[in-house]
Design a protein around this motif. Structure first.
Motif, PDB file in Angstrom:
ATOM      1  N   VAL A   1       0.852  -1.189   0.000  1.00 20.36           N
ATOM      2  CA  VAL A   1       0.000   0.000   0.000  1.00 20.36           C
ATOM      3  C   VAL A   1       0.885   1.234   0.000  1.00 20.36           C
ATOM      4  CG1 VAL A   1      -0.208   0.017   2.548  1.00 20.36           C
ATOM      5  CG2 VAL A   1      -1.908   1.214   1.139  1.00 20.36           C
TER       6      VAL A   1
ATOM      7  N   LYS B   1      -2.688  -1.494  -3.079  1.00 18.85           N
ATOM      8  CA  LYS B   1      -3.681  -0.464  -2.770  1.00 18.85           C
ATOM      9  C   LYS B   1      -2.997   0.891  -2.871  1.00 18.85           C
ATOM     10  CE  LYS B   1      -7.815   0.468  -0.520  1.00 18.85           C
ATOM     11  NZ  LYS B   1      -9.114  -0.206  -0.675  1.00 18.85           N
TER      12      LYS B   1
ATOM     13  N   PHE C   1      -3.599   5.147  -2.522  1.00 21.29           N
ATOM     14  CA  PHE C   1      -4.408   6.300  -2.141  1.00 21.29           C
ATOM     15  C   PHE C   1      -3.798   7.537  -2.802  1.00 21.29           C
ATOM     16  CE2 PHE C   1      -5.150   3.251   1.238  1.00 21.29           C
ATOM     17  CZ  PHE C   1      -6.518   3.337   1.457  1.00 21.29           C
TER      18      PHE C   1
ATOM     19  N   ASP D   1      -5.802  -1.393  -6.746  1.00 21.31           N
ATOM     20  CA  ASP D   1      -7.016  -0.853  -6.140  1.00 21.31           C
ATOM     21  C   ASP D   1      -6.755   0.616  -5.831  1.00 21.31           C
ATOM     22  OD1 ASP D   1      -9.324  -0.277  -4.773  1.00 21.31           O
ATOM     23  OD2 ASP D   1      -8.937  -1.644  -3.094  1.00 21.31           O
TER      24      ASP D   1
ATOM     25  N   LEU E   1      -4.408   7.467   5.436  1.00 18.21           N
ATOM     26  CA  LEU E   1      -5.263   6.362   5.004  1.00 18.21           C
ATOM     27  C   LEU E   1      -4.442   5.119   4.686  1.00 18.21           C
ATOM     28  CD1 LEU E   1      -7.714   8.396   2.743  1.00 18.21           C
ATOM     29  CD2 LEU E   1      -8.250   7.335   4.948  1.00 18.21           C
ATOM     30  N   ALA E   2      -3.268   5.321   4.079  1.00 18.90           N
ATOM     31  CA  ALA E   2      -2.406   4.182   3.740  1.00 18.90           C
ATOM     32  C   ALA E   2      -1.912   3.483   4.995  1.00 18.90           C
ATOM     33  CB  ALA E   2      -1.235   4.656   2.884  1.00 18.90           C
TER      34      ALA E   2
ATOM     35  N   ALA F   1      -3.354   3.457   7.912  1.00 24.51           N
ATOM     36  CA  ALA F   1      -4.498   2.768   8.528  1.00 24.51           C
ATOM     37  C   ALA F   1      -4.789   1.461   7.803  1.00 24.51           C
ATOM     38  CB  ALA F   1      -5.721   3.690   8.510  1.00 24.51           C
ATOM     39  N   HIS F   2      -4.690   1.488   6.487  1.00 18.77           N
ATOM     40  CA  HIS F   2      -4.932   0.266   5.707  1.00 18.77           C
ATOM     41  C   HIS F   2      -3.866  -0.788   6.011  1.00 18.77           C
ATOM     42  CE1 HIS F   2      -6.586  -2.058   2.364  1.00 18.77           C
ATOM     43  NE2 HIS F   2      -5.333  -2.322   2.009  1.00 18.77           N
ATOM     44  N   ALA F   3      -2.620  -0.360   6.151  1.00 16.33           N
ATOM     45  CA  ALA F   3      -1.547  -1.297   6.477  1.00 16.33           C
ATOM     46  C   ALA F   3      -1.770  -1.926   7.847  1.00 16.33           C
ATOM     47  CB  ALA F   3      -0.200  -0.581   6.431  1.00 16.33           C
TER      48      ALA F   3
ATOM     49  N   GLU G   1      -4.579  -2.412   9.321  1.00 14.31           N
ATOM     50  CA  GLU G   1      -5.758  -3.285   9.281  1.00 14.31           C
ATOM     51  C   GLU G   1      -5.490  -4.589   8.539  1.00 14.31           C
ATOM     52  OE1 GLU G   1     -10.251  -3.180   7.274  1.00 14.31           O
ATOM     53  OE2 GLU G   1      -9.112  -1.334   7.524  1.00 14.31           O
ATOM     54  N   THR G   2      -4.671  -4.550   7.494  1.00 10.64           N
ATOM     55  CA  THR G   2      -4.521  -5.698   6.597  1.00 10.64           C
ATOM     56  C   THR G   2      -3.177  -6.423   6.706  1.00 10.64           C
ATOM     57  OG1 THR G   2      -3.629  -4.307   4.828  1.00 10.64           O
ATOM     58  CG2 THR G   2      -6.036  -4.599   4.902  1.00 10.64           C
TER      59      THR G   2
ATOM     60  N   ALA H   1       3.544  -0.991   4.094  1.00 12.63           N
ATOM     61  CA  ALA H   1       3.354   0.431   3.806  1.00 12.63           C
ATOM     62  C   ALA H   1       4.635   0.995   3.192  1.00 12.63           C
ATOM     63  CB  ALA H   1       2.999   1.187   5.077  1.00 12.63           C
TER      64      ALA H   1
END
Length: 381
Positions: free
Chosen positions: A125, A148, A150, A169, A183-184, A186-188, A190-191, A195
């Motif tokens: 991401v 992913k 952003f 994505d 946002l990146a 946070a995505h890292a 969570e998943t 990053a």
């Protein structure tokens, strides 16, 4: 398995850090650097024709193959007309637009994705002002890893189309790259994705430093008087500086000079490093409401601010800014003088160099390398 030939050390406090799942320094949250045993000049470079020919000084384990699309080994093109226009003795353009995905970001993503794949991350991401997202989308596809991205809605449309084309994505957001960065991360979290933000992990800069290896080799293992780099997040400048330190330690350099004077070129509408340098500070405050046509320079709060400002202090460096009209004019001049399809970041670099020469901050007898970091085609819808 053979142990890796590099270690990780904090760029600020000097603390050692574990290799596994490397991010920022666990002690002080500053960027980590990969460190290598001194590699002597007698070492034979790899015969391959991409940036991985420098693999003894790269984070690649024994027997490991990199994720590569043929990045690196970009031309160094001398321009007598541009040298005369800005007022220096000799001037070369290092044209990073000739990398895969048309920017210098390909180098960093090749190195970072190689390590992410080796460590078994489930995906990748990145926040992007443009070129980093396109590069990660391409290298993620090459590695068979989900990506992913952003990106601000103001990112040039051709770059967003490139990200889409590689199957990433893509999430378009309102705001700037700092907002995308939150946002990146946070995505890292969570998943478990890796990053790959500028200097938030130690490997993108390892790809970027190959620009310094190549420049020195193309000049006969010499260091120019001045290097001008259009600076957003700062990983390019940091990478070149790191490369020359490593070459000097191994005795590769034929010149007595180890480091050039660095010129950090920023847009007037987003210049946190130039502002901090002018004020004599050792860190930069975030830039409020960043605005510039040169999307790669629209980075209001670069994580590498302390390293960049240290480099400027240690090399008697120069920083400066360019207005939007000057950026457009000198991007056109660069293209017409050389045949290089220059990005506006390259035009910005020439404006800041010209102004520094006029102000007497750069000597007229200087030999200068200017980096064009991307392609003008990326800005044309």
């Amino acid at each position: 398995m053979t142990a890796p030939h590099w270690t990780l050390q904090c760029s600020a406090c000097g603390s050692a850090a574990p290799l596994a799942r490397a991010g920022l320094c666990p002690a002080c949250s500053q960027p980590l650097f990969a460190r290598y045993p001194n590699v002597p000049k007698s070492t034979t470079l790899d015969a391959r024709w991409d940036m991985w020919r420098y693999r003894p000084l790269m984070p690649l384990a024994a027997g490991e193959s990199p994720v590569t699309l043929g990045e690196g080994l970009t031309p160094l093109i001398e321009s007598t007309s541009l040298a005369a226009d800005v007022g220096v003795a000799r001037l070369w353009i290092k044209d990073e637009a000739q990398n895969p995905t048309a920017s210098f970001k390909a180098r960093g993503m090749s190195a970072a994705v190689t390590r992410a794949r080796a460590e078994g991350y489930p995906g990748l991401v990145v926040p992007t002002a443009g070129n980093a997202g396109a590069a990660l989308a391409a290298y993620g596809a090459a590695a068979g890893m989900p990506v992913k991205v952003f990106a601000p809605r103001t990112t040039p449309r051709p770059i967003l189309d490139t990200i889409d084309a590689f199957g990433a994505d893509l999430v378009r957001i309102d705001g700037h790259i700092g907002d995308a960065g939150k946002l990146a991360l946070a995505h890292a979290a969570e998943t478990g994705f890796f990053a790959i933000s500028t200097l938030r992990e130690p490997y993108r800069v390892e790809g970027m430093k190959t620009m310094g290896f190549e420049m020195a080799e193309q000049l006969g293992w010499r260091v120019p008087d001045v290097v001008v780099y259009p600076t957003g997040g700062g990983e390019g400048t940091v990478g070149i500086w790191k490369a020359l330190e490593e070459l000097a330690a191994g005795g590769w350099l034929a010149s007595e000079r180890v480091q050039p004077r660095y010129v950090v070129a920023q847009a007037a509408g987003c210049a946190p490093i130039a502002r901090a340098h002018a004020a004599g500070l050792d860190r930069a405050e975030p830039w409020v409401d960043p605005v510039t046509y040169a999307a790669g320079l629209r980075v209001p709060s670069p994580l590498g601010d302390r390293v960049l400002l240290r480099i400027l202090r240690e090399t008697n460096g120069v920083s400066g800014t360019a207005g939007e009209e000057d950026i457009r004019e000198w991007t056109r001049r660069l293209a017409e003088a050389t045949g290089i399809d220059a990005a506006p970041e390259g035009g910005c670099a020439l404006v800041v160099l010209r102004d520094a020469v006029r102000a007497g901050r750069i000597a007229a007898d200087s030999e200068v390398v200017v980096y064009n970091t991307g392609s003008g085609a990326s800005y044309r819808a």
